[in-house]
Design a protein around this motif. Structure first.
Motif, PDB file in Angstrom:
ATOM      1  N   ASP A 142     -11.888   8.531  -1.393  1.00  0.00           N
ATOM      2  CA  ASP A 142     -11.115   7.643  -1.521  1.00  0.00           C
ATOM      3  C   ASP A 142     -10.736   6.127  -2.346  1.00  0.00           C
ATOM      4  O   ASP A 142      -9.458   5.475  -2.377  1.00  0.00           O
ATOM      5  CB  ASP A 142     -11.037   6.993  -0.073  1.00  0.00           C
ATOM      6  N   ILE A 143     -11.196   6.082  -4.053  1.00  0.00           N
ATOM      7  CA  ILE A 143     -10.639   4.633  -4.801  1.00  0.00           C
ATOM      8  C   ILE A 143      -9.365   5.438  -5.226  1.00  0.00           C
ATOM      9  O   ILE A 143      -8.679   5.250  -5.604  1.00  0.00           O
ATOM     10  CB  ILE A 143     -11.893   4.535  -5.896  1.00  0.00           C
ATOM     11  N   CYS A 144      -9.495   7.014  -5.373  1.00  0.00           N
ATOM     12  CA  CYS A 144      -9.039   7.939  -6.260  1.00  0.00           C
ATOM     13  C   CYS A 144      -7.568   8.985  -4.702  1.00  0.00           C
ATOM     14  O   CYS A 144      -8.103   9.279  -4.211  1.00  0.00           O
ATOM     15  CB  CYS A 144      -8.681   8.825  -7.390  1.00  0.00           C
ATOM     16  N   ASP A 145      -6.155   8.439  -4.891  1.00  0.00           N
ATOM     17  CA  ASP A 145      -5.996   9.746  -4.165  1.00  0.00           C
ATOM     18  C   ASP A 145      -5.486  11.250  -4.464  1.00  0.00           C
ATOM     19  O   ASP A 145      -5.229  12.232  -4.149  1.00  0.00           O
ATOM     20  CB  ASP A 145      -4.303   8.911  -3.609  1.00  0.00           C
ATOM     21  N   PHE A 146      -4.751  11.002  -6.160  1.00  0.00           N
ATOM     22  CA  PHE A 146      -4.876  12.612  -6.781  1.00  0.00           C
ATOM     23  C   PHE A 146      -6.409  12.484  -7.964  1.00  0.00           C
ATOM     24  O   PHE A 146      -6.112  11.335  -8.354  1.00  0.00           O
ATOM     25  CB  PHE A 146      -3.625  13.230  -7.426  1.00  0.00           C
ATOM     26  N   VAL A 147      -6.940  13.186  -7.919  1.00  0.00           N
ATOM     27  CA  VAL A 147      -7.357  13.883  -9.996  1.00  0.00           C
ATOM     28  C   VAL A 147      -6.960  14.690 -10.413  1.00  0.00           C
ATOM     29  O   VAL A 147      -7.172  16.157  -9.429  1.00  0.00           O
ATOM     30  CB  VAL A 147      -8.908  13.505  -9.514  1.00  0.00           C
ATOM     31  N   PHE A 148      -7.000  14.969 -11.651  1.00  0.00           N
ATOM     32  CA  PHE A 148      -6.795  16.489 -12.625  1.00  0.00           C
ATOM     33  C   PHE A 148      -8.498  16.563 -13.455  1.00  0.00           C
ATOM     34  O   PHE A 148      -8.284  15.496 -13.858  1.00  0.00           O
ATOM     35  CB  PHE A 148      -5.538  15.451 -13.245  1.00  0.00           C
ATOM     36  N   VAL A 149      -8.965  17.831 -12.613  1.00  0.00           N
ATOM     37  CA  VAL A 149     -10.240  18.321 -13.023  1.00  0.00           C
ATOM     38  C   VAL A 149     -10.452  19.231 -13.360  1.00  0.00           C
ATOM     39  O   VAL A 149      -9.544  20.284 -13.167  1.00  0.00           O
ATOM     40  CB  VAL A 149     -11.194  17.722 -12.451  1.00  0.00           C
ATOM     41  N   GLN A 150     -11.694  19.744 -13.968  1.00  0.00           N
ATOM     42  CA  GLN A 150     -11.891  20.872 -14.166  1.00  0.00           C
ATOM     43  C   GLN A 150     -12.213  21.587 -13.356  1.00  0.00           C
ATOM     44  O   GLN A 150     -13.132  21.169 -12.273  1.00  0.00           O
ATOM     45  CB  GLN A 150     -12.450  21.481 -15.418  1.00  0.00           C
ATOM     46  N   ALA A 182       4.233   7.174  -2.069  1.00  0.00           N
ATOM     47  CA  ALA A 182       3.671   7.453  -3.507  1.00  0.00           C
ATOM     48  C   ALA A 182       3.307   7.925  -3.386  1.00  0.00           C
ATOM     49  O   ALA A 182       4.111   8.939  -4.603  1.00  0.00           O
ATOM     50  CB  ALA A 182       3.287   5.894  -4.184  1.00  0.00           C
ATOM     51  N   GLY A 183       2.494   8.632  -2.545  1.00  0.00           N
ATOM     52  CA  GLY A 183       2.014   9.744  -2.935  1.00  0.00           C
ATOM     53  C   GLY A 183       2.428  11.550  -2.379  1.00  0.00           C
ATOM     54  O   GLY A 183       2.330  12.211  -2.735  1.00  0.00           O
ATOM     55  N   LYS A 184       3.492  11.396  -1.416  1.00  0.00           N
ATOM     56  CA  LYS A 184       4.641  12.029  -0.758  1.00  0.00           C
ATOM     57  C   LYS A 184       4.904  12.721  -2.365  1.00  0.00           C
ATOM     58  O   LYS A 184       5.198  13.800  -2.441  1.00  0.00           O
ATOM     59  CB  LYS A 184       5.417  11.829   0.132  1.00  0.00           C
ATOM     60  N   ALA A 185       5.579  11.038  -2.545  1.00  0.00           N
ATOM     61  CA  ALA A 185       6.462  11.649  -3.885  1.00  0.00           C
ATOM     62  C   ALA A 185       5.725  12.141  -5.355  1.00  0.00           C
ATOM     63  O   ALA A 185       6.669  13.547  -5.907  1.00  0.00           O
ATOM     64  CB  ALA A 185       7.077   9.751  -4.320  1.00  0.00           C
ATOM     65  N   PHE A 186       5.012  11.456  -5.221  1.00  0.00           N
ATOM     66  CA  PHE A 186       4.230  11.792  -6.514  1.00  0.00           C
ATOM     67  C   PHE A 186       4.058  13.652  -6.642  1.00  0.00           C
ATOM     68  O   PHE A 186       4.385  14.576  -7.334  1.00  0.00           O
ATOM     69  CB  PHE A 186       2.509  11.464  -6.633  1.00  0.00           C
ATOM     70  N   LEU A 187       3.484  14.198  -4.866  1.00  0.00           N
ATOM     71  CA  LEU A 187       3.132  15.740  -5.317  1.00  0.00           C
ATOM     72  C   LEU A 187       3.783  16.653  -4.982  1.00  0.00           C
ATOM     73  O   LEU A 187       3.760  17.400  -5.863  1.00  0.00           O
ATOM     74  CB  LEU A 187       2.523  15.595  -3.049  1.00  0.00           C
ATOM     75  N   LYS A 231       8.446   6.295 -15.000  1.00  0.00           N
ATOM     76  CA  LYS A 231       9.545   6.075 -15.334  1.00  0.00           C
ATOM     77  C   LYS A 231      10.948   6.657 -14.226  1.00  0.00           C
ATOM     78  O   LYS A 231      11.813   5.769 -13.926  1.00  0.00           O
ATOM     79  CB  LYS A 231       9.771   6.858 -16.553  1.00  0.00           C
ATOM     80  N   GLN A 232      11.015   7.383 -13.712  1.00  0.00           N
ATOM     81  CA  GLN A 232      11.292   8.882 -12.432  1.00  0.00           C
ATOM     82  C   GLN A 232      11.584   7.332 -11.347  1.00  0.00           C
ATOM     83  O   GLN A 232      11.828   7.247 -10.586  1.00  0.00           O
ATOM     84  CB  GLN A 232      11.409   9.568 -12.745  1.00  0.00           C
ATOM     85  N   PHE A 233      10.066   6.996 -11.281  1.00  0.00           N
ATOM     86  CA  PHE A 233      10.024   6.275  -9.832  1.00  0.00           C
ATOM     87  C   PHE A 233       9.045   4.760 -10.357  1.00  0.00           C
ATOM     88  O   PHE A 233       8.163   4.247 -10.012  1.00  0.00           O
ATOM     89  CB  PHE A 233       9.183   6.979  -9.170  1.00  0.00           C
ATOM     90  N   PRO A 234      10.213   4.302 -10.759  1.00  0.00           N
ATOM     91  CA  PRO A 234       9.556   2.472 -11.055  1.00  0.00           C
ATOM     92  C   PRO A 234       9.476   1.860  -9.886  1.00  0.00           C
ATOM     93  O   PRO A 234       8.319   0.813 -10.002  1.00  0.00           O
ATOM     94  CB  PRO A 234      10.464   1.929 -11.585  1.00  0.00           C
ATOM     95  N   VAL A 235       9.723   2.105  -8.447  1.00  0.00           N
ATOM     96  CA  VAL A 235       9.593   0.997  -7.428  1.00  0.00           C
ATOM     97  C   VAL A 235       7.645   1.542  -6.557  1.00  0.00           C
ATOM     98  O   VAL A 235       7.306   0.614  -5.992  1.00  0.00           O
ATOM     99  CB  VAL A 235       9.704   1.707  -5.618  1.00  0.00           C
ATOM    100  N   GLN A 274       1.329  -1.368   0.301  1.00  0.00           N
ATOM    101  CA  GLN A 274      -0.119  -0.125  -0.168  1.00  0.00           C
ATOM    102  C   GLN A 274       1.202   1.146  -0.192  1.00  0.00           C
ATOM    103  O   GLN A 274       0.318   2.141  -0.184  1.00  0.00           O
ATOM    104  CB  GLN A 274      -0.880   0.402   1.084  1.00  0.00           C
ATOM    105  N   ILE A 275       2.109   1.244   1.055  1.00  0.00           N
ATOM    106  CA  ILE A 275       2.995   2.468   0.605  1.00  0.00           C
ATOM    107  C   ILE A 275       3.241   2.520  -0.708  1.00  0.00           C
ATOM    108  O   ILE A 275       3.639   3.682  -0.967  1.00  0.00           O
ATOM    109  CB  ILE A 275       4.426   1.912   1.803  1.00  0.00           C
ATOM    110  N   LYS A 276       3.439   1.639  -1.746  1.00  0.00           N
ATOM    111  CA  LYS A 276       4.088   1.670  -2.419  1.00  0.00           C
ATOM    112  C   LYS A 276       2.630   2.019  -3.752  1.00  0.00           C
ATOM    113  O   LYS A 276       3.261   2.245  -5.786  1.00  0.00           O
ATOM    114  CB  LYS A 276       4.826   0.810  -2.863  1.00  0.00           C
ATOM    115  N   LYS A 277       1.640   2.316  -3.376  1.00  0.00           N
ATOM    116  CA  LYS A 277       0.800   2.134  -4.764  1.00  0.00           C
ATOM    117  C   LYS A 277       0.242   3.469  -4.552  1.00  0.00           C
ATOM    118  O   LYS A 277      -0.341   4.574  -3.435  1.00  0.00           O
ATOM    119  CB  LYS A 277      -0.779   1.320  -4.274  1.00  0.00           C
TER     120      LYS A 277
END
Length: 295
Positions: A139-147, A280-285, A115-119, A89-92
């Protein structure tokens, strides 16, 4: 009953000596004696025959030993499986995006992150703004790109990704194609092709129409934006759309005209304000903040 007390019991059966068993367990001898006493009280029988120098299993203890070993084995197996899931879960990370975000470099940067974070394991869902915000809320999505729009939940953090504007698209043979810009009044008698299901963009456009006392005549509802643009480019009907994605999918026979006054909108990344982020969320943010200067 504490599982650790069963483990203490098993070690004591191996050593037959309280002092040696306590050393192996890195606890004091009185603590070990207390743990064994708790077990004996729980079962209501003594488990060892005691002498001044050693202890040995009695008949009751011999009955308990295989069960204690099995319980401890199952406990350790369960702990290991739970730890695997927690580590996984930490990696998803689960992302959501509206269909035309490639026009704003969103999909391209998600690919770069992978590609930068294959883990990390990244999943991506597509939908309209309302659908994706519902997935975020559940809580199905952690981040969403929306209008971006005013009704986005106050419990969500919105980070600006890109600015855009609403345009009207039509065939180059349409009478309105001769105009440089279009006012809402000029659209009153036009027939539209629009996206289904209802979108934030449709809400924005209908709000504009209401200000000018008319309701847009929508003849067809189509699932995909590319299909709408293709139909519009070969018919007398028009459509409203975001400028950048329309330019990306522009057809040879299609022209776009901006609104006057202009109708500005934007793309945001939304995520829950109070939800703790995994690795994963911290890295993505952090990644998104770096690649989108406005964020």
């Amino acid at each position: 009953m504490e599982t650790d007390y069963l483990k203490d019991f098993i070690i004591l059966t191996n050593t037959n000596n309280f002092m040696e068993a306590a050393d192996r367990l890195h606890i004091s001898q009185p603590s070990l004696s207390r743990h064994i006493k708790i077990l004996e009280d729980d079962f209501g029988v003594p488990l060892f025959d005691r002498s001044t120098r050693s202890v040995s299993l009695n008949d009751y203890g011999k009955i308990l030993l295989p069960y204690a070993q099995k319980v401890c084995e199952l406990h350790d197996m369960a702990r290991r499986e739970i730890q695997v899931i927690l580590t996984d879960q930490i990696k998803k990370i689960s992302l959501g995006a509206i269909g035309f975000t490639s026009a704003y470099e969103v999909l391209q940067n998600i690919s770069r992150f992978i590609k930068q974070f294959p883990v990390f394991h990244v999943s991506l869902k597509e939908g309209n703004t309302i659908q994706l915000l519902d997935l975020l809320k559940k809580d199905i999505c952690d981040f969403v790109f929306v209008q971006n729009y005013d009704q986005i939940d106050k419990d969500f953090i919105k980070m600006p990704i890109a600015k855009d504007s609403l345009i009207i698209a039509m065939s180059k043979d349409h009478p309105l194609a001769k105009e440089k810009k279009l006012t809402p009044d000029m659209l009153k008698n036009e027939s539209f092709i629009a996206c289904k299901p209802a979108s934030v963009l449709q809400n924005i456009f209908e709000q504009i129409c209401r200000k000018y006392d008319f309701k847009p005549q929508i003849d067809f509802l189509i699932d995909r934006s590319e299909t709408i643009l293709d139909l519009v480019s070969h018919s007398s009907r028009i459509t409203y759309a975001m400028k950048k994605p329309t330019l990306q999918y522009r057809k040879e026979n299609l022209v776009i005209r901006e609104m006057n006054p202009p109708v500005e909108t934007s793309i945001v990344m939304a995520y829950k304000k109070d939800k703790p982020l995994n690795d994963a969320g911290k890295a993505f943010l952090s990644f998104i903040k770096n690649v989108f200067p406005e964020a």
